[in-house]
Design an enzyme around this catalytic site. Structure first.
Site, PDB file in Angstrom:
ATOM      1  N   GLY C 206       0.802  -1.229   0.000  1.00 29.66           N
ATOM      2  CA  GLY C 206       0.000   0.000   0.000  1.00 29.66           C
ATOM      3  C   GLY C 206       0.825   1.265   0.000  1.00 29.66           C
ATOM      4  O   GLY C 206       1.980   1.265  -0.436  1.00 29.66           O
ATOM      5  N   ASP C 231      -5.602  -7.239  -7.599  1.00 29.35           N
ATOM      6  CA  ASP C 231      -5.280  -7.156  -6.169  1.00 29.35           C
ATOM      7  C   ASP C 231      -4.023  -6.329  -5.991  1.00 29.35           C
ATOM      8  O   ASP C 231      -2.927  -6.761  -6.356  1.00 29.35           O
ATOM      9  CB  ASP C 231      -5.070  -8.552  -5.582  1.00 29.35           C
ATOM     10  CG  ASP C 231      -6.334  -9.378  -5.632  1.00 29.35           C
ATOM     11  OD1 ASP C 231      -7.415  -8.812  -5.368  1.00 29.35           O
ATOM     12  OD2 ASP C 231      -6.245 -10.574  -5.961  1.00 29.35           O
ATOM     13  N   LEU C 232      -4.167  -5.174  -5.426  1.00 30.03           N
ATOM     14  CA  LEU C 232      -3.064  -4.218  -5.311  1.00 30.03           C
ATOM     15  C   LEU C 232      -1.837  -4.840  -4.638  1.00 30.03           C
ATOM     16  O   LEU C 232      -1.935  -5.392  -3.546  1.00 30.03           O
ATOM     17  CB  LEU C 232      -3.558  -3.013  -4.490  1.00 30.03           C
ATOM     18  CG  LEU C 232      -2.637  -1.793  -4.503  1.00 30.03           C
ATOM     19  CD1 LEU C 232      -2.569  -1.185  -5.886  1.00 30.03           C
ATOM     20  CD2 LEU C 232      -3.100  -0.767  -3.485  1.00 30.03           C
ATOM     21  N   ASP C 233      -0.678  -4.739  -5.286  1.00 24.25           N
ATOM     22  CA  ASP C 233       0.610  -5.200  -4.745  1.00 24.25           C
ATOM     23  C   ASP C 233       0.660  -6.708  -4.506  1.00 24.25           C
ATOM     24  O   ASP C 233       1.506  -7.193  -3.762  1.00 24.25           O
ATOM     25  CB  ASP C 233       0.962  -4.472  -3.431  1.00 24.25           C
ATOM     26  CG  ASP C 233       1.059  -2.965  -3.628  1.00 24.25           C
ATOM     27  OD1 ASP C 233       1.257  -2.526  -4.766  1.00 24.25           O
ATOM     28  OD2 ASP C 233       0.925  -2.227  -2.639  1.00 24.25           O
ATOM     29  N   GLU C 234      -0.261  -7.432  -5.147  1.00 20.62           N
ATOM     30  CA  GLU C 234      -0.305  -8.882  -4.920  1.00 20.62           C
ATOM     31  C   GLU C 234       0.043  -9.680  -6.173  1.00 20.62           C
ATOM     32  O   GLU C 234       0.003 -10.903  -6.164  1.00 20.62           O
ATOM     33  CB  GLU C 234      -1.706  -9.306  -4.434  1.00 20.62           C
ATOM     34  CG  GLU C 234      -2.147  -8.717  -3.113  1.00 20.62           C
ATOM     35  CD  GLU C 234      -1.471  -9.385  -1.922  1.00 20.62           C
ATOM     36  OE1 GLU C 234      -0.692 -10.341  -2.117  1.00 20.62           O
ATOM     37  OE2 GLU C 234      -1.716  -8.935  -0.798  1.00 20.62           O
TER      38      GLU C 234
END
Lengths: 289, 289, 289, 289
Positions: C206, C231-234
């Site tokens: 994040g 999926d953010l940063d995943e």
């Protein structure tokens, strides 16, 4: 690690024969003028009986000006036979860059200067080739083309010397400048002339280090930034680094991969130099990181 | 990266002049006997026109025994003039360790062997000092003390040679063994005699590398594991690594810090050797990691 | 490690369910058309029962054209249910770069492209700020300013999408582009949309990772390049690296020092991607280095 | 970097609210008693307005004993509200080691202690397993087996606490001890209870970090040594490091490769702790390296 965007500071750098009471006298002097330390390091080379110190003082905290500091501190300095300087963080050094055909170190230094990572002015770039003119001029920096041949070498270096003098260079950086520097210039800029050698010195001294590394089959290649002395590749080392390679790397791969290490090592070395983190004594550097 | 606790595998290692169809023939041979690859690497040295290959084959998948493999693969090998070996993962090499007074490399190898990290047997340790006997014997390994002096050198190495022969050593490791190995032993164990040199070769060849590193003021120190040849410190390099040091490190600090790099580099090199990841050609090593 | 200046090659990349005989069939096909391997790697995920392969073939050695290769290889591919591509080294991908205010990653990619280190075309740069226009245009690359606000986000991304489409982008790189990418774009460019996150994921997911790193007192900071998913940063990680920091580093120091890692990691990841070294499966990347 | 074999020194460690004149007063005190600095570092956390200092003084140079130092320095300490200690280099801390089944960290610490790399005594090792007894006892160190089960946990930790008390432990090290430490012990040994976590925190907090790293597909794995607090894996970080892994590494490979990082990080952290290089404040550590 100082940050060039921070509040104004004075950097006091000292080296002298080791003795009892140096730190006490220096810190007493600073405290008596209400100075507050932002950062401070000292180191004693016990074997060499020599003392090294770097102090960063909050300029606003001091009750005296830098001129008064310079004048009054001399008494302390005399007592301990100090070699010393004090410089304000907003007194930017003038750094002349010398380059040849390869662009990577020059591009990296110009980028860092442009984005305020290097606390210096760059009054000009001098090169024995024309190919990097446009890149330099885009940064708003004058570019001087001084071709060097076997025949014109003395005149070329005379011309280069005039350019360096005219711009009042404090420091000269060889950003993969591929000509051997004449002894006079080495002496004149002793401790202020920085080179990047494309090997992990003392491995592969001299020409074609990547070819030699390829032939020897080493598993790491490196780069070394050092002050230039009359002995080629033998000057005091400021910074070094390496990266891993393997059997599948051609000589061309080594050259390409080495560029990143060269740029990184040279910019770190210049940064340490500009932040007055480096003290040379004999053939070695104390670097307060 | 193989794990010695895994299922039984055969490791087929090949080097030969480069040609069209080598991979096709090798993989066809394996497929025809239902062999399934666990890992496979090949590399062509275009300049040298030489081909290198390492295959790890699931032993259970093969419809033939390793003896049948050896017999039948010879036709493929002959076709391409291959230098080749195939070894089962449960055929452990016999590794004799030679040590002197310093314990760090020996202790590290013994610990890794004891915890099943090294796929080998250690039939004995030979040292020219007595001080490490108890450590070796705690591991259940015989310890032989063979003192070496200027006077007794030929006899001492004769005795050592007998010990090595008696234990049917496949590989000999110099775990900081501080004596120069006679040419006959170098030749006899060509490509099977592994040394750890306490510098980042070719820097600081010969004796006292840490002293030399200290004097030169380098910012990284390293270690090099190589096969021993008659030319001291000039053999093919298997593995190297470095760590960062600075001006405040005494020569004693360099020695202490260097120990960790020496142990790490030697154990990695031996591991690569035992896993048949290293192919020597001329003075260079291909290492399939 | 390939070098973009070398002879023309075809890169054949394959992934499929594991089976006996894949390597044999692939290499037989190549050999039958006189193809000579420059580089080849394969890997079997035993647990996942999946096979991955990358082959670099000397184009001049092949007796068939790339079109014929594509046509005829399909039979082999069908037999093993392969997901596969073959690309000529002179078919350059079109890479659109997205940037915001920060210049370091963009400057690094442009420099590497300019010096032929990245085998791609850069048809344009899109930014939600104006400040980097001059730098981009100096490289002869069109610069599009697409401001993004809370209010105009859907229209802004529609506009951006049109720019990306118009330039036939094969790959999109977020060079510290600080806006969240809409799901449609993530899906459309699945496995072709590369981000650089300024932390060692999964640490500090994040916003404000350097602030979080500063507060946690970590001793290393890092950067992660990954394919963007919804999926953010995943998303699947392509490359990561770290550098050492210490207690004396302010948050601003971390930001400054982190820039170098971010640039290095992103350029390596893009290079692997452009050289067809990365195969995505599920949420993980196989990277043949 | 100090060397434990060097001449006797006193290490004076200070932290206090920042103020003008601290360094001056401290160094004046030392100079007035003829003390000569071997090493000295100070750091001001400007944001937190807190001052940290570590001084190593040549014991032979001082005209007063350590008891007199302790008595007389209190006046300086009071003036600046210092938290401070002074310890002679020959006052060895008593370090109790706690282990479970895994041997790598324990073996590494015992080896380093045995070879005089760690300036401490090890009065005993406590484990909830029997398997490491022989290794510990070979070093001449008592081994206590304290089995821990769900049922006996309170009694087991009462017994462990008694052992720790009986041996007058200054510091307790969890050398891969796989039990959660009760809050009372955490509090009692605040800043003196050192753990090694087998991930690069804050990534992969809690159990099975290698499994989580494998699933996430990270390209580096690491280890973190920290002081234990009641919040699991959240205590102040002393040291961290990482190594590179790739897609071909199984979970078992990560475990194996991680062992070397864990051992190295824990031994460095303990070394820093024993050399009084670590000052804890809040949830962060200042580490003077």
């Amino acid at each position: 690690m100082s940050d060039t965007e921070q509040a104004k500071t004075y950097c006091l750098v000292i080296s002298c024969p080791d003795a009892v009471g140096i730190v006490a006298e220096v810190s007493k002097f600073v405290a008596e003028h209400d100075g507050s330390f932002v950062e401070s390091n000292h180191y004693t080379d016990v074997q060499g009986a020599w003392f090294y110190m770097r102090n960063v003082i909050n300029a606003d905290s001091l009750s005296i000006s830098i001129e008064e500091f310079r004048e009054q501190f001399q008494a302390v300095a005399d007592k301990f036979e100090m070699i010393w300087t004090v410089r304000a963080s907003n007194e930017k050094q003038k750094v002349v860059l010398l380059a040849s055909h390869a662009s990577h170190c020059l591009a990296d230094l110009l980028y860092r200067w442009h984005s305020n990572e290097l606390n210096c002015d760059i009054p000009c770039v001098v090169s024995n080739h024309e190919n990097l003119r446009s890149m330099v001029e885009w940064h708003g920096i004058p570019f001087h083309h001084v071709p060097v041949t076997k025949e014109n070498k003395p005149e070329a270096f005379k011309q280069m010397n005039e350019i360096i003098e005219r711009h009042n260079a404090d420091t000269v950086v060889l950003a993969r400048y591929m000509q051997i520097i004449p002894p006079e210039l080495c002496q004149k800029f002793a401790g202020r002339l920085i080179n990047i050698h494309h090997s992990f010195l003392p491995s592969f001294i001299g020409a074609n280090p990547y070819q030699k590394a390829y032939e020897r089959g080493v598993k790491l290649i490196g780069a070394t930034s050092h002050y230039v002395t009359e002995d080629l590749d033998e000057g005091p080392i400021i910074e070094q680094d390496v990266i891993r390679v393997n059997h599948s790397c051609s000589k061309e791969d080594l050259v390409r991969m080495g560029k990143d290490v060269e740029s990184a090592v040279l910019s770190r070395a210049l940064r340490y130099h500009l932040d007055d983190r480096v003290i040379v004594r004999g053939n070695k550097c104390v670097v307060f990181q």
